[in-house]
Design a protein around this motif. Structure first.
Motif, PDB file in Angstrom:
ATOM      1  N   ALA A  94       0.825  -1.203   0.000  1.00 14.27           N
ATOM      2  CA  ALA A  94       0.000   0.000   0.000  1.00 14.27           C
ATOM      3  C   ALA A  94       0.864   1.260   0.000  1.00 14.27           C
ATOM      4  O   ALA A  94       0.526   2.257  -0.652  1.00 14.27           O
ATOM      5  CB  ALA A  94      -0.947  -0.008   1.201  1.00 14.27           C
ATOM      6  N   ALA A  95       1.984   1.236   0.714  1.00 13.58           N
ATOM      7  CA  ALA A  95       2.853   2.413   0.756  1.00 13.58           C
ATOM      8  C   ALA A  95       3.426   2.710  -0.628  1.00 13.58           C
ATOM      9  O   ALA A  95       3.538   3.881  -1.025  1.00 13.58           O
ATOM     10  CB  ALA A  95       3.986   2.194   1.763  1.00 13.58           C
ATOM     11  N   ARG A  96       3.784   1.658  -1.354  1.00 13.45           N
ATOM     12  CA  ARG A  96       4.304   1.865  -2.713  1.00 13.45           C
ATOM     13  C   ARG A  96       3.212   2.438  -3.616  1.00 13.45           C
ATOM     14  O   ARG A  96       3.484   3.308  -4.455  1.00 13.45           O
ATOM     15  CB  ARG A  96       4.810   0.534  -3.263  1.00 13.45           C
ATOM     16  N   ALA A  97       1.971   1.992  -3.457  1.00 15.76           N
ATOM     17  CA  ALA A  97       0.862   2.544  -4.241  1.00 15.76           C
ATOM     18  C   ALA A  97       0.668   4.021  -3.933  1.00 15.76           C
ATOM     19  O   ALA A  97       0.417   4.840  -4.838  1.00 15.76           O
ATOM     20  CB  ALA A  97      -0.416   1.763  -3.957  1.00 15.76           C
ATOM     21  N   ARG A  98       0.796   4.398  -2.641  1.00 19.65           N
ATOM     22  CA  ARG A  98       0.655   5.809  -2.291  1.00 19.65           C
ATOM     23  C   ARG A  98       1.798   6.647  -2.867  1.00 19.65           C
ATOM     24  O   ARG A  98       1.608   7.829  -3.197  1.00 19.65           O
ATOM     25  CB  ARG A  98       0.576   5.951  -0.768  1.00 19.65           C
ATOM     26  N   ASP A  99       2.979   6.038  -3.006  1.00 23.32           N
ATOM     27  CA  ASP A  99       4.082   6.740  -3.674  1.00 23.32           C
ATOM     28  C   ASP A  99       3.709   7.066  -5.121  1.00 23.32           C
ATOM     29  O   ASP A  99       4.027   8.157  -5.630  1.00 23.32           O
ATOM     30  CB  ASP A  99       5.353   5.890  -3.652  1.00 23.32           C
ATOM     31  N   HIS A 100       3.066   6.121  -5.798  1.00 18.01           N
ATOM     32  CA  HIS A 100       2.631   6.370  -7.171  1.00 18.01           C
ATOM     33  C   HIS A 100       1.621   7.509  -7.215  1.00 18.01           C
ATOM     34  O   HIS A 100       1.668   8.368  -8.105  1.00 18.01           O
ATOM     35  CB  HIS A 100       2.016   5.096  -7.764  1.00 18.01           C
ATOM     36  N   VAL A 101       0.681   7.517  -6.254  1.00 19.61           N
ATOM     37  CA  VAL A 101      -0.322   8.586  -6.213  1.00 19.61           C
ATOM     38  C   VAL A 101       0.364   9.937  -6.022  1.00 19.61           C
ATOM     39  O   VAL A 101       0.021  10.927  -6.701  1.00 19.61           O
ATOM     40  CB  VAL A 101      -1.340   8.326  -5.084  1.00 19.61           C
ATOM     41  N   ALA A 102       1.334  10.002  -5.122  1.00 21.90           N
ATOM     42  CA  ALA A 102       2.041  11.260  -4.868  1.00 21.90           C
ATOM     43  C   ALA A 102       2.783  11.728  -6.118  1.00 21.90           C
ATOM     44  O   ALA A 102       2.777  12.930  -6.449  1.00 21.90           O
ATOM     45  CB  ALA A 102       3.010  11.086  -3.705  1.00 21.90           C
ATOM     46  N   ALA A 103       3.415  10.796  -6.833  1.00 22.42           N
ATOM     47  CA  ALA A 103       4.141  11.165  -8.054  1.00 22.42           C
ATOM     48  C   ALA A 103       3.182  11.676  -9.125  1.00 22.42           C
ATOM     49  O   ALA A 103       3.479  12.654  -9.827  1.00 22.42           O
ATOM     50  CB  ALA A 103       4.934   9.967  -8.570  1.00 22.42           C
ATOM     51  N   ILE A 104       2.031  11.017  -9.256  1.00 24.50           N
ATOM     52  CA  ILE A 104       1.038  11.459 -10.237  1.00 24.50           C
ATOM     53  C   ILE A 104       0.509  12.843  -9.861  1.00 24.50           C
ATOM     54  O   ILE A 104       0.335  13.718 -10.729  1.00 24.50           O
ATOM     55  CB  ILE A 104      -0.100  10.432 -10.332  1.00 24.50           C
ATOM     56  N   ASP A 105       0.242  13.073  -8.580  1.00 27.44           N
ATOM     57  CA  ASP A 105      -0.254  14.385  -8.148  1.00 27.44           C
ATOM     58  C   ASP A 105       0.752  15.485  -8.466  1.00 27.44           C
ATOM     59  O   ASP A 105       0.372  16.590  -8.887  1.00 27.44           O
ATOM     60  CB  ASP A 105      -0.557  14.360  -6.649  1.00 27.44           C
ATOM     61  N   GLN A 106       2.039  15.202  -8.262  1.00 28.23           N
ATOM     62  CA  GLN A 106       3.064  16.194  -8.596  1.00 28.23           C
ATOM     63  C   GLN A 106       3.071  16.496 -10.089  1.00 28.23           C
ATOM     64  O   GLN A 106       3.170  17.656 -10.502  1.00 28.23           O
ATOM     65  CB  GLN A 106       4.440  15.694  -8.155  1.00 28.23           C
ATOM     66  N   LEU A 107       2.951  15.459 -10.882  1.00 31.21           N
ATOM     67  CA  LEU A 107       2.964  15.649 -12.336  1.00 31.21           C
ATOM     68  C   LEU A 107       1.736  16.429 -12.798  1.00 31.21           C
ATOM     69  O   LEU A 107       1.836  17.340 -13.625  1.00 31.21           O
ATOM     70  CB  LEU A 107       3.031  14.285 -13.029  1.00 31.21           C
ATOM     71  N   LEU A 108       0.566  16.089 -12.259  1.00 28.63           N
ATOM     72  CA  LEU A 108      -0.649  16.803 -12.631  1.00 28.63           C
ATOM     73  C   LEU A 108      -0.593  18.266 -12.185  1.00 28.63           C
ATOM     74  O   LEU A 108      -1.048  19.162 -12.906  1.00 28.63           O
ATOM     75  CB  LEU A 108      -1.868  16.111 -12.019  1.00 28.63           C
ATOM     76  N   ALA A 109      -0.034  18.512 -10.996  1.00 33.09           N
ATOM     77  CA  ALA A 109       0.095  19.890 -10.517  1.00 33.09           C
ATOM     78  C   ALA A 109       1.022  20.690 -11.426  1.00 33.09           C
ATOM     79  O   ALA A 109       0.761  21.870 -11.731  1.00 33.09           O
ATOM     80  CB  ALA A 109       0.612  19.898  -9.080  1.00 33.09           C
ATOM     81  N   ALA A 110       2.109  20.051 -11.871  1.00 32.41           N
ATOM     82  CA  ALA A 110       3.032  20.744 -12.779  1.00 32.41           C
ATOM     83  C   ALA A 110       2.343  21.067 -14.106  1.00 32.41           C
ATOM     84  O   ALA A 110       2.564  22.145 -14.685  1.00 32.41           O
ATOM     85  CB  ALA A 110       4.274  19.881 -13.014  1.00 32.41           C
ATOM     86  N   ARG A 111       1.521  20.155 -14.585  1.00 30.04           N
ATOM     87  CA  ARG A 111       0.795  20.414 -15.836  1.00 30.04           C
ATOM     88  C   ARG A 111      -0.179  21.569 -15.679  1.00 30.04           C
ATOM     89  O   ARG A 111      -0.326  22.408 -16.568  1.00 30.04           O
ATOM     90  CB  ARG A 111       0.051  19.148 -16.271  1.00 30.04           C
ATOM     91  N   LEU A 112      -0.869  21.603 -14.528  1.00 26.83           N
ATOM     92  CA  LEU A 112      -1.804  22.704 -14.285  1.00 26.83           C
ATOM     93  C   LEU A 112      -1.074  24.032 -14.210  1.00 26.83           C
ATOM     94  O   LEU A 112      -1.538  25.054 -14.732  1.00 26.83           O
ATOM     95  CB  LEU A 112      -2.577  22.447 -12.992  1.00 26.83           C
ATOM     96  N   ALA A 113       0.076  24.039 -13.544  1.00 28.28           N
ATOM     97  CA  ALA A 113       0.851  25.279 -13.439  1.00 28.28           C
ATOM     98  C   ALA A 113       1.315  25.747 -14.812  1.00 28.28           C
ATOM     99  O   ALA A 113       1.293  26.944 -15.125  1.00 28.28           O
ATOM    100  CB  ALA A 113       2.048  25.065 -12.510  1.00 28.28           C
TER     101      ALA A 113
END
Length: 348
Positions: A306-325
Protein backbone atom coordinates in the motif's frame (compact mmCIF):
# COMPACT_ATOMS: atom_id res chain seq x y z
CA UNK A 1 -40.52 -26.19 -17.47
CA UNK A 2 -37.90 -28.89 -17.08
CA UNK A 3 -34.26 -27.91 -17.25
CA UNK A 4 -32.40 -29.21 -20.27
CA UNK A 5 -28.72 -29.58 -20.88
CA UNK A 6 -27.25 -27.27 -23.47
CA UNK A 7 -26.37 -28.84 -26.78
CA UNK A 8 -23.00 -28.27 -28.37
CA UNK A 9 -24.55 -26.63 -31.42
CA UNK A 10 -26.53 -24.17 -29.33
CA UNK A 11 -23.43 -23.09 -27.44
CA UNK A 12 -21.31 -22.85 -30.56
CA UNK A 13 -23.91 -20.57 -32.10
CA UNK A 14 -23.95 -18.74 -28.74
CA UNK A 15 -27.57 -18.25 -28.26
CA UNK A 16 -26.10 -18.36 -24.77
CA UNK A 17 -28.30 -15.74 -23.22
CA UNK A 18 -31.49 -17.47 -24.34
CA UNK A 19 -30.35 -21.09 -24.26
CA UNK A 20 -29.35 -21.11 -20.60
CA UNK A 21 -31.86 -22.17 -18.00
CA UNK A 22 -32.77 -19.92 -15.08
CA UNK A 23 -32.87 -22.97 -12.80
CA UNK A 24 -29.24 -23.76 -11.98
CA UNK A 25 -29.78 -26.03 -8.97
CA UNK A 26 -27.62 -29.13 -9.13
CA UNK A 27 -30.57 -31.40 -8.38
CA UNK A 28 -32.52 -30.00 -11.34
CA UNK A 29 -30.24 -31.66 -13.86
CA UNK A 30 -31.08 -35.02 -15.24
CA UNK A 31 -34.87 -34.73 -15.14
CA UNK A 32 -35.42 -33.12 -18.50
CA UNK A 33 -33.19 -35.20 -20.69
CA UNK A 34 -31.85 -38.65 -21.14
CA UNK A 35 -28.93 -40.28 -22.84
CA UNK A 36 -29.56 -41.58 -26.36
CA UNK A 37 -31.08 -45.09 -26.45
CA UNK A 38 -28.25 -47.64 -26.22
CA UNK A 39 -27.53 -50.25 -28.84
CA UNK A 40 -28.40 -53.70 -27.49
CA UNK A 41 -24.95 -55.20 -26.95
CA UNK A 42 -22.06 -52.75 -26.99
CA UNK A 43 -23.87 -50.00 -25.14
CA UNK A 44 -25.08 -52.48 -22.53
CA UNK A 45 -21.53 -53.40 -21.56
CA UNK A 46 -20.42 -49.75 -21.66
CA UNK A 47 -23.14 -48.99 -19.15
CA UNK A 48 -21.98 -51.85 -16.96
CA UNK A 49 -18.34 -50.75 -17.04
CA UNK A 50 -19.06 -47.02 -16.77
CA UNK A 51 -22.55 -46.25 -15.52
CA UNK A 52 -24.05 -42.97 -16.75
CA UNK A 53 -21.09 -42.59 -19.09
CA UNK A 54 -23.11 -41.09 -21.93
CA UNK A 55 -24.83 -38.53 -19.73
CA UNK A 56 -21.53 -37.50 -18.20
CA UNK A 57 -19.90 -37.20 -21.62
CA UNK A 58 -22.67 -34.84 -22.75
CA UNK A 59 -21.96 -32.66 -19.72
CA UNK A 60 -18.20 -32.72 -20.32
CA UNK A 61 -18.74 -31.65 -23.94
CA UNK A 62 -20.93 -28.80 -22.73
CA UNK A 63 -18.26 -27.84 -20.20
CA UNK A 64 -15.60 -27.55 -22.90
CA UNK A 65 -17.86 -25.33 -25.01
CA UNK A 66 -18.91 -23.11 -22.12
CA UNK A 67 -15.27 -22.78 -21.04
CA UNK A 68 -14.31 -21.43 -24.47
CA UNK A 69 -17.24 -19.00 -24.48
CA UNK A 70 -16.56 -17.70 -20.98
CA UNK A 71 -12.90 -17.23 -21.75
CA UNK A 72 -13.81 -15.25 -24.87
CA UNK A 73 -16.19 -13.08 -22.86
CA UNK A 74 -13.43 -12.36 -20.35
CA UNK A 75 -11.27 -11.15 -23.24
CA UNK A 76 -13.88 -8.89 -24.84
CA UNK A 77 -16.27 -7.05 -22.54
CA UNK A 78 -18.46 -5.85 -25.38
CA UNK A 79 -19.79 -9.38 -25.82
CA UNK A 80 -21.32 -9.28 -22.33
CA UNK A 81 -21.03 -5.77 -20.93
CA UNK A 82 -23.15 -6.40 -17.82
CA UNK A 83 -21.76 -9.86 -17.05
CA UNK A 84 -25.27 -11.32 -16.90
CA UNK A 85 -24.79 -13.87 -19.66
CA UNK A 86 -21.48 -14.97 -18.18
CA UNK A 87 -23.00 -15.43 -14.72
CA UNK A 88 -25.92 -17.46 -16.05
CA UNK A 89 -23.59 -19.62 -18.14
CA UNK A 90 -21.38 -20.29 -15.14
CA UNK A 91 -24.34 -21.12 -12.90
CA UNK A 92 -25.71 -23.50 -15.50
CA UNK A 93 -22.53 -25.45 -16.19
CA UNK A 94 -21.68 -25.52 -12.48
CA UNK A 95 -25.01 -27.26 -11.85
CA UNK A 96 -24.42 -29.69 -14.70
CA UNK A 97 -20.98 -30.65 -13.41
CA UNK A 98 -22.24 -31.14 -9.87
CA UNK A 99 -24.95 -33.41 -11.23
CA UNK A 100 -22.30 -35.38 -13.20
CA UNK A 101 -20.36 -35.77 -9.98
CA UNK A 102 -23.47 -37.17 -8.30
CA UNK A 103 -23.76 -39.73 -11.07
CA UNK A 104 -20.15 -40.85 -10.61
CA UNK A 105 -18.06 -39.34 -7.78
CA UNK A 106 -14.95 -41.17 -9.01
CA UNK A 107 -14.68 -39.41 -12.37
CA UNK A 108 -11.47 -37.38 -12.18
CA UNK A 109 -12.28 -35.52 -15.40
CA UNK A 110 -15.49 -34.19 -13.83
CA UNK A 111 -13.60 -33.11 -10.70
CA UNK A 112 -10.97 -31.42 -12.84
CA UNK A 113 -13.60 -29.39 -14.71
CA UNK A 114 -15.23 -28.33 -11.45
CA UNK A 115 -11.82 -27.23 -10.20
CA UNK A 116 -11.10 -25.31 -13.41
CA UNK A 117 -14.38 -23.41 -13.44
CA UNK A 118 -14.29 -22.75 -9.71
CA UNK A 119 -10.69 -21.53 -9.60
CA UNK A 120 -10.89 -19.46 -12.77
CA UNK A 121 -14.24 -17.82 -12.14
CA UNK A 122 -14.34 -17.11 -8.42
CA UNK A 123 -15.80 -20.22 -6.76
CA UNK A 124 -12.63 -20.88 -4.83
CA UNK A 125 -13.89 -23.07 -2.00
CA UNK A 126 -15.70 -25.36 -4.45
CA UNK A 127 -12.57 -25.54 -6.59
CA UNK A 128 -10.36 -26.52 -3.65
CA UNK A 129 -12.79 -29.23 -2.51
CA UNK A 130 -13.04 -30.72 -6.01
CA UNK A 131 -9.30 -30.61 -6.65
CA UNK A 132 -8.55 -32.19 -3.27
CA UNK A 133 -11.01 -34.95 -4.15
CA UNK A 134 -9.16 -35.38 -7.46
CA UNK A 135 -5.83 -35.81 -5.64
CA UNK A 136 -7.37 -38.30 -3.20
CA UNK A 137 -8.32 -40.57 -6.14
CA UNK A 138 -4.74 -40.83 -7.39
CA UNK A 139 -2.78 -43.98 -6.74
CA UNK A 140 0.34 -44.02 -4.56
CA UNK A 141 2.60 -43.96 -7.63
CA UNK A 142 0.59 -41.35 -9.56
CA UNK A 143 1.96 -37.83 -9.84
CA UNK A 144 -0.32 -34.83 -9.40
CA UNK A 145 -0.74 -33.15 -12.82
CA UNK A 146 0.91 -29.76 -13.15
CA UNK A 147 -2.35 -27.96 -13.88
CA UNK A 148 -3.86 -29.34 -10.67
CA UNK A 149 -0.84 -27.98 -8.78
CA UNK A 150 -1.29 -24.60 -10.47
CA UNK A 151 -4.98 -24.28 -9.70
CA UNK A 152 -4.63 -25.51 -6.13
CA UNK A 153 -1.74 -23.08 -5.62
CA UNK A 154 -3.69 -20.07 -6.81
CA UNK A 155 -6.83 -21.13 -4.95
CA UNK A 156 -4.99 -21.62 -1.65
CA UNK A 157 -3.29 -18.24 -2.07
CA UNK A 158 -6.66 -16.61 -2.67
CA UNK A 159 -7.98 -17.99 0.63
CA UNK A 160 -4.91 -16.85 2.56
CA UNK A 161 -3.26 -20.28 2.85
CA UNK A 162 -0.04 -18.87 1.42
CA UNK A 163 2.32 -21.68 2.40
CA UNK A 164 0.09 -24.34 0.83
CA UNK A 165 -0.28 -22.15 -2.24
CA UNK A 166 3.46 -21.58 -2.60
CA UNK A 167 4.16 -25.30 -2.23
CA UNK A 168 1.81 -26.20 -5.08
CA UNK A 169 2.98 -23.33 -7.29
CA UNK A 170 6.61 -24.39 -6.91
CA UNK A 171 5.61 -27.85 -8.12
CA UNK A 172 3.84 -26.34 -11.15
CA UNK A 173 6.72 -24.30 -12.59
CA UNK A 174 8.64 -27.29 -13.91
CA UNK A 175 6.77 -27.68 -17.21
CA UNK A 176 6.26 -25.52 -20.26
CA UNK A 177 2.49 -25.98 -20.15
CA UNK A 178 1.99 -24.32 -16.77
CA UNK A 179 5.44 -22.81 -16.18
CA UNK A 180 4.72 -19.18 -17.15
CA UNK A 181 1.40 -18.95 -15.30
CA UNK A 182 2.86 -20.71 -12.25
CA UNK A 183 5.94 -18.46 -12.18
CA UNK A 184 3.76 -15.34 -12.25
CA UNK A 185 1.48 -16.69 -9.52
CA UNK A 186 4.42 -17.85 -7.40
CA UNK A 187 6.13 -14.45 -7.58
CA UNK A 188 2.96 -12.70 -6.39
CA UNK A 189 2.35 -15.27 -3.64
CA UNK A 190 5.91 -14.85 -2.37
CA UNK A 191 5.48 -11.08 -2.29
CA UNK A 192 2.16 -11.44 -0.50
CA UNK A 193 3.90 -13.53 2.15
CA UNK A 194 6.64 -10.92 2.60
CA UNK A 195 9.39 -12.78 0.71
CA UNK A 196 10.14 -10.03 -1.77
CA UNK A 197 13.75 -11.13 -2.33
CA UNK A 198 12.60 -14.64 -3.31
CA UNK A 199 10.08 -13.15 -5.72
CA UNK A 200 12.73 -10.93 -7.31
CA UNK A 201 14.93 -14.00 -7.77
CA UNK A 202 12.33 -15.31 -10.21
CA UNK A 203 12.97 -12.29 -12.45
CA UNK A 204 16.03 -12.72 -14.72
CA UNK A 205 18.88 -10.45 -13.66
CA UNK A 206 19.88 -9.59 -17.21
CA UNK A 207 17.39 -8.64 -19.86
CA UNK A 208 18.45 -7.41 -23.26
CA UNK A 209 15.98 -5.90 -25.73
CA UNK A 210 13.94 -8.48 -27.57
CA UNK A 211 15.14 -11.23 -25.21
CA UNK A 212 11.53 -12.28 -24.81
CA UNK A 213 8.93 -12.59 -27.52
CA UNK A 214 5.49 -11.63 -26.26
CA UNK A 215 3.53 -11.85 -29.50
CA UNK A 216 -0.12 -12.25 -28.75
CA UNK A 217 0.09 -15.00 -26.13
CA UNK A 218 -1.64 -14.03 -22.90
CA UNK A 219 0.69 -16.09 -20.72
CA UNK A 220 3.80 -14.38 -22.10
CA UNK A 221 2.34 -10.91 -21.58
CA UNK A 222 0.99 -11.77 -18.12
CA UNK A 223 4.37 -13.07 -16.97
CA UNK A 224 6.24 -10.09 -18.42
CA UNK A 225 3.96 -7.58 -16.73
CA UNK A 226 4.09 -9.54 -13.47
CA UNK A 227 7.87 -9.18 -13.58
CA UNK A 228 7.45 -5.43 -14.01
CA UNK A 229 5.08 -5.36 -11.02
CA UNK A 230 7.53 -7.34 -8.88
CA UNK A 231 10.40 -4.98 -9.72
CA UNK A 232 8.26 -1.88 -9.23
CA UNK A 233 7.27 -3.09 -5.76
CA UNK A 234 10.94 -3.65 -4.97
CA UNK A 235 11.59 -0.08 -6.21
CA UNK A 236 13.85 -1.33 -9.01
CA UNK A 237 12.16 1.24 -11.20
CA UNK A 238 14.59 1.26 -14.13
CA UNK A 239 14.39 -2.55 -14.51
CA UNK A 240 10.61 -2.45 -14.36
CA UNK A 241 10.63 0.33 -16.97
CA UNK A 242 12.89 -1.73 -19.25
CA UNK A 243 10.38 -4.59 -19.26
CA UNK A 244 7.48 -2.24 -20.00
CA UNK A 245 9.44 -0.56 -22.79
CA UNK A 246 10.24 -3.95 -24.29
CA UNK A 247 6.53 -4.79 -24.25
CA UNK A 248 5.70 -1.46 -25.88
CA UNK A 249 8.33 -1.89 -28.58
CA UNK A 250 7.01 -5.31 -29.53
CA UNK A 251 3.28 -4.63 -29.28
CA UNK A 252 3.46 -1.08 -30.66
CA UNK A 253 -0.05 0.41 -31.01
CA UNK A 254 -1.56 -2.81 -29.63
CA UNK A 255 0.17 -2.37 -26.27
CA UNK A 256 -2.80 -1.46 -24.11
CA UNK A 257 -5.37 -3.15 -26.38
CA UNK A 258 -3.64 -6.49 -25.92
CA UNK A 259 -2.49 -6.12 -22.32
CA UNK A 260 -5.85 -5.00 -20.94
CA UNK A 261 -7.76 -8.21 -21.81
CA UNK A 262 -4.70 -10.35 -20.98
CA UNK A 263 -4.54 -8.91 -17.46
CA UNK A 264 -8.33 -8.98 -17.07
CA UNK A 265 -8.35 -12.74 -17.75
CA UNK A 266 -5.37 -13.42 -15.44
CA UNK A 267 -6.43 -15.33 -12.29
CA UNK A 268 -4.79 -13.67 -9.30
CA UNK A 269 -4.16 -15.14 -5.88
CA UNK A 270 -4.86 -11.85 -4.07
CA UNK A 271 -7.84 -9.99 -5.59
CA UNK A 272 -6.44 -6.57 -4.67
CA UNK A 273 -3.46 -7.21 -6.96
CA UNK A 274 -5.78 -6.41 -9.88
CA UNK A 275 -5.68 -2.73 -8.87
CA UNK A 276 -1.87 -2.74 -8.74
CA UNK A 277 -1.60 -4.26 -12.22
CA UNK A 278 -4.08 -1.80 -13.72
CA UNK A 279 -2.49 1.13 -11.95
CA UNK A 280 0.90 0.34 -13.45
CA UNK A 281 -0.62 -0.33 -16.89
CA UNK A 282 -2.53 2.96 -17.00
CA UNK A 283 0.43 4.93 -15.68
CA UNK A 284 2.78 3.39 -18.25
CA UNK A 285 0.47 4.59 -21.03
CA UNK A 286 -0.05 8.08 -19.57
CA UNK A 287 -3.64 7.61 -18.39
CA UNK A 288 -2.88 9.32 -15.10
CA UNK A 289 -6.40 9.85 -13.77
CA UNK A 290 -7.27 6.19 -14.26
CA UNK A 291 -3.93 5.11 -12.80
CA UNK A 292 -4.45 7.31 -9.75
CA UNK A 293 -7.85 5.70 -9.11
CA UNK A 294 -6.40 2.18 -9.28
CA UNK A 295 -3.49 3.05 -6.98
CA UNK A 296 -5.92 4.51 -4.43
CA UNK A 297 -8.07 1.35 -4.59
CA UNK A 298 -5.02 -0.79 -3.90
CA UNK A 299 -3.88 1.47 -1.05
CA UNK A 300 -7.34 1.31 0.53
CA UNK A 301 -7.27 -2.49 0.39
CA UNK A 302 -4.25 -2.36 2.73
CA UNK A 303 -2.31 -4.78 0.59
CA UNK A 304 1.31 -5.35 1.63
CA UNK A 305 2.49 -2.73 -0.88
CA UNK A 306 0.00 0.00 0.00
CA UNK A 307 2.85 2.41 0.76
CA UNK A 308 4.30 1.86 -2.71
CA UNK A 309 0.86 2.54 -4.24
CA UNK A 310 0.65 5.81 -2.29
CA UNK A 311 4.08 6.74 -3.67
CA UNK A 312 2.63 6.37 -7.17
CA UNK A 313 -0.32 8.59 -6.21
CA UNK A 314 2.04 11.26 -4.87
CA UNK A 315 4.14 11.16 -8.05
CA UNK A 316 1.04 11.46 -10.24
CA UNK A 317 -0.25 14.39 -8.15
CA UNK A 318 3.06 16.19 -8.60
CA UNK A 319 2.96 15.65 -12.34
CA UNK A 320 -0.65 16.80 -12.63
CA UNK A 321 0.09 19.89 -10.52
CA UNK A 322 3.03 20.74 -12.78
CA UNK A 323 0.80 20.41 -15.84
CA UNK A 324 -1.80 22.70 -14.29
CA UNK A 325 0.85 25.28 -13.44
CA UNK A 326 2.16 25.15 -17.00
CA UNK A 327 -1.34 25.52 -18.41
CA UNK A 328 -1.98 28.56 -16.18
CA UNK A 329 0.99 30.50 -17.56
CA UNK A 330 0.02 33.33 -19.92
CA UNK A 331 0.45 32.36 -23.51
CA UNK A 332 2.37 34.48 -26.00
CA UNK A 333 0.17 35.93 -28.76
CA UNK A 334 0.45 34.09 -32.04
CA UNK A 335 2.42 35.68 -34.84
CA UNK A 336 0.41 37.36 -37.58
CA UNK A 337 -0.89 34.94 -40.17
CA UNK A 338 -0.40 31.87 -37.94
CA UNK A 339 -3.48 29.74 -37.33
CA UNK A 340 -3.69 28.22 -33.86
CA UNK A 341 -5.02 24.67 -33.95
CA UNK A 342 -7.29 23.60 -31.08
CA UNK A 343 -5.58 21.21 -28.64
CA UNK A 344 -6.29 17.49 -29.09
CA UNK A 345 -8.49 15.74 -26.52
CA UNK A 346 -6.53 14.35 -23.56
CA UNK A 347 -7.26 10.73 -24.45
CA UNK A 348 -8.15 9.02 -27.71
Amino acid sequence: MRTRLLGVGALAALGLSTALSHDSRADAYGYGYGAPPPAPAQEFWEEVVQPHGQQIQIILTNAANVWNQLYQMAQYDQQDATGEVRTRALDDIWGQLRYARKLDPTRKDVLEWIGKFGEEFGRTSGAIEALQAYVSLLGPDDEIPQEIHLRLGRAYTRTGRLEDGIRHLRAAISTTTTGMSATAALALALMESGRTADAVDLVPQEQSPQQYYYGYGNEQMQLAFTRAVVLDRDEQISRAFDIIEDLKNQLQTEYINRLMPALASMPLGAPHDRHYFLGLLYESEGYLAEARTEWLHYAQSEGPFAARARDHVAAIDQLLAARLAEAAKPKKPAAAGVTIQPPPPPYP
